[in-house]
Design a protein around this motif. Sequence first.
Motif, short mmCIF file in Angstrom:
data_model
loop_
_atom_site.label_atom_id
_atom_site.label_comp_id
_atom_site.label_asym_id
_atom_site.label_seq_id
_atom_site.Cartn_x
_atom_site.Cartn_y
_atom_site.Cartn_z
N MET A 1 59.34 37.52 23.94
CA MET A 1 57.90 37.62 24.13
C MET A 1 57.43 36.75 25.29
N LYS A 2 57.87 35.45 25.25
CA LYS A 2 57.46 34.53 26.30
C LYS A 2 58.00 35.01 27.66
N GLU A 3 59.23 35.51 27.61
CA GLU A 3 59.86 36.04 28.82
C GLU A 3 59.03 37.16 29.42
N LYS A 4 58.57 38.03 28.55
CA LYS A 4 57.76 39.18 28.99
C LYS A 4 56.49 38.70 29.68
N ILE A 5 55.86 37.68 29.08
CA ILE A 5 54.60 37.18 29.64
C ILE A 5 54.84 36.60 31.03
N VAL A 6 55.94 35.84 31.17
CA VAL A 6 56.26 35.27 32.48
C VAL A 6 56.50 36.38 33.49
N LYS A 7 57.22 37.40 33.05
CA LYS A 7 57.55 38.51 33.93
C LYS A 7 56.28 39.24 34.40
N TYR A 8 55.34 39.35 33.51
CA TYR A 8 54.14 40.11 33.83
C TYR A 8 52.95 39.21 34.14
N LYS A 9 53.24 37.95 34.57
CA LYS A 9 52.14 37.01 34.78
C LYS A 9 51.16 37.51 35.84
N TRP A 10 51.68 38.11 36.90
CA TRP A 10 50.79 38.60 37.95
C TRP A 10 49.95 39.77 37.46
N ALA A 11 50.58 40.62 36.68
CA ALA A 11 49.83 41.75 36.13
C ALA A 11 48.69 41.24 35.24
N LEU A 12 49.01 40.24 34.40
CA LEU A 12 47.99 39.69 33.51
C LEU A 12 46.88 39.01 34.30
N LEU A 13 47.29 38.29 35.35
CA LEU A 13 46.32 37.59 36.19
C LEU A 13 45.37 38.58 36.85
N MET A 14 45.94 39.67 37.35
CA MET A 14 45.12 40.68 38.01
C MET A 14 44.18 41.36 37.01
N LEU A 15 44.72 41.62 35.84
CA LEU A 15 43.91 42.25 34.80
C LEU A 15 42.73 41.35 34.44
N LEU A 16 43.03 40.05 34.39
CA LEU A 16 41.98 39.06 34.09
C LEU A 16 40.92 39.07 35.20
N SER A 17 41.37 39.12 36.46
CA SER A 17 40.41 39.17 37.57
C SER A 17 39.53 40.39 37.47
N LEU A 18 40.17 41.52 37.12
CA LEU A 18 39.41 42.77 37.02
C LEU A 18 38.33 42.65 35.94
N ILE A 19 38.72 42.06 34.82
CA ILE A 19 37.75 41.87 33.73
C ILE A 19 36.62 40.95 34.18
N LEU A 20 37.01 39.88 34.91
CA LEU A 20 36.03 38.93 35.41
C LEU A 20 35.04 39.60 36.37
N VAL A 21 35.58 40.41 37.27
CA VAL A 21 34.72 41.12 38.23
C VAL A 21 33.78 42.06 37.48
N ASN A 22 34.32 42.74 36.46
CA ASN A 22 33.48 43.64 35.67
C ASN A 22 32.32 42.92 34.99
N TRP A 23 32.62 41.68 34.59
CA TRP A 23 31.62 40.89 33.89
C TRP A 23 30.57 40.33 34.86
N ALA A 24 31.06 39.82 36.02
CA ALA A 24 30.16 39.15 36.96
C ALA A 24 29.45 40.13 37.89
N LEU A 25 30.18 41.14 38.38
CA LEU A 25 29.60 42.10 39.33
C LEU A 25 29.84 43.52 38.83
N PRO A 26 29.04 43.96 37.88
CA PRO A 26 29.30 45.24 37.21
C PRO A 26 29.43 46.43 38.19
N ASP A 27 28.65 46.42 39.27
CA ASP A 27 28.71 47.55 40.21
C ASP A 27 30.07 47.65 40.89
N ILE A 28 30.49 46.51 41.46
CA ILE A 28 31.80 46.49 42.11
C ILE A 28 32.90 46.72 41.08
N GLY A 29 32.72 46.13 39.90
CA GLY A 29 33.69 46.29 38.83
C GLY A 29 33.92 47.74 38.48
N LYS A 30 32.83 48.49 38.42
CA LYS A 30 32.92 49.89 38.07
C LYS A 30 33.78 50.66 39.08
#
Lengths: 158, 178
Positions: free
Chosen positions: B1-30
């Motif tokens: 499990m931990k291995e998987k998270i490390v492997k996909y850390k960039w994917a998770l980070l990007m997903l987090l950014s996308l969520i953040l953008v959706n929250w802060a700038l809904p138009d651009i997020g959309k």
Amino acid sequence: MTTSIFYIVVGILTIISFIKDKTKTKKALKIGFNSFRKLLPSIIPMMIGIGLILSILSPNTVSQLLGEKSGILGAITAMVIGSIAFMPSFVAFPLGANLLSHGAGFPQIAGFISSLMAVGVVSLGLEIKYFGKMTAILRNITALTASIVFVLLVWRLM
Amino acid sequence: MKEKIVKYKWALLMLLSLILVNWALPDIGKSANSLTLSNFGTMLSVLPPIMLLIGLLDVWVPKETMIRYMGEHSGPTGFLIAFFLGSFAAGPLYAAFPVAAILLKKRAKITNVLFFLGVWSTAKLPMVMFEYTSFGGKFTFIHILSNLTVFLIGAIVLEKVLSKDEKEHIYQIATELA
């Protein structure tokens, strides 16, 4: 269109392969799936990253940035945008043609199109993973050089 | 499990950014959401046949054959094959990386593989025709000719610049990923 031709060709090859040797074909499928799996950790963030970049650097923004600007600065801007942005050619070419008809010059379009196709800042991480830092960076520098040469040639010849 | 998270850390980070953008700038997020979805769509439609081709290449083309036609002493033949492989391609440049990796795994010359990447990026046949209709013959002709010349020179120079160890390293990481 191209993609479907590709599907058909590879499909036929797979069928031929299957008729000739079942076990080998099964192995091929496994290898293919494995390379896909290895690609995933780097390609998923890339896809999201491109989505984020393009939502800011939309075709509209690109038009505004390159629209009426000309001269060396315009060409440099075009190459910077082209290197960072990531859009399929079937979006980029009509966009370029549209920019031309709205006053952008051929050198700027040349810089944009050429760097868009060959330089990949967003995919650099993936490229480094496949070929190492040095090769990946040097390949992108070569691609940028190619874009500059193209811009200069278009400037003189068109 | 931990291995998987490390492997996909960039994917998770990007997903987090996308969520953040959706929250802060809904138009651009959309628009980022729909662009991301369409990117995944392109990826999933382009990659399967390429991956299948990689598998087939791996089981059907022996290393010796690859070395003979694209390897260290393949000469102009290697360049020609690299050119044809690249120009008949379909898909964005990132789809070319795994293909290049399998070529390297089978010991194709690095110059040839780099030239293949150059051709794939610039001179895919269907795109050349599209470029011709969008910008005219002169533009397209200068584009292909100038870029391929620079790619060719760049590929030859790069091979010369790399030390033996570095080349071996490239072959190794490519083999692991192919």
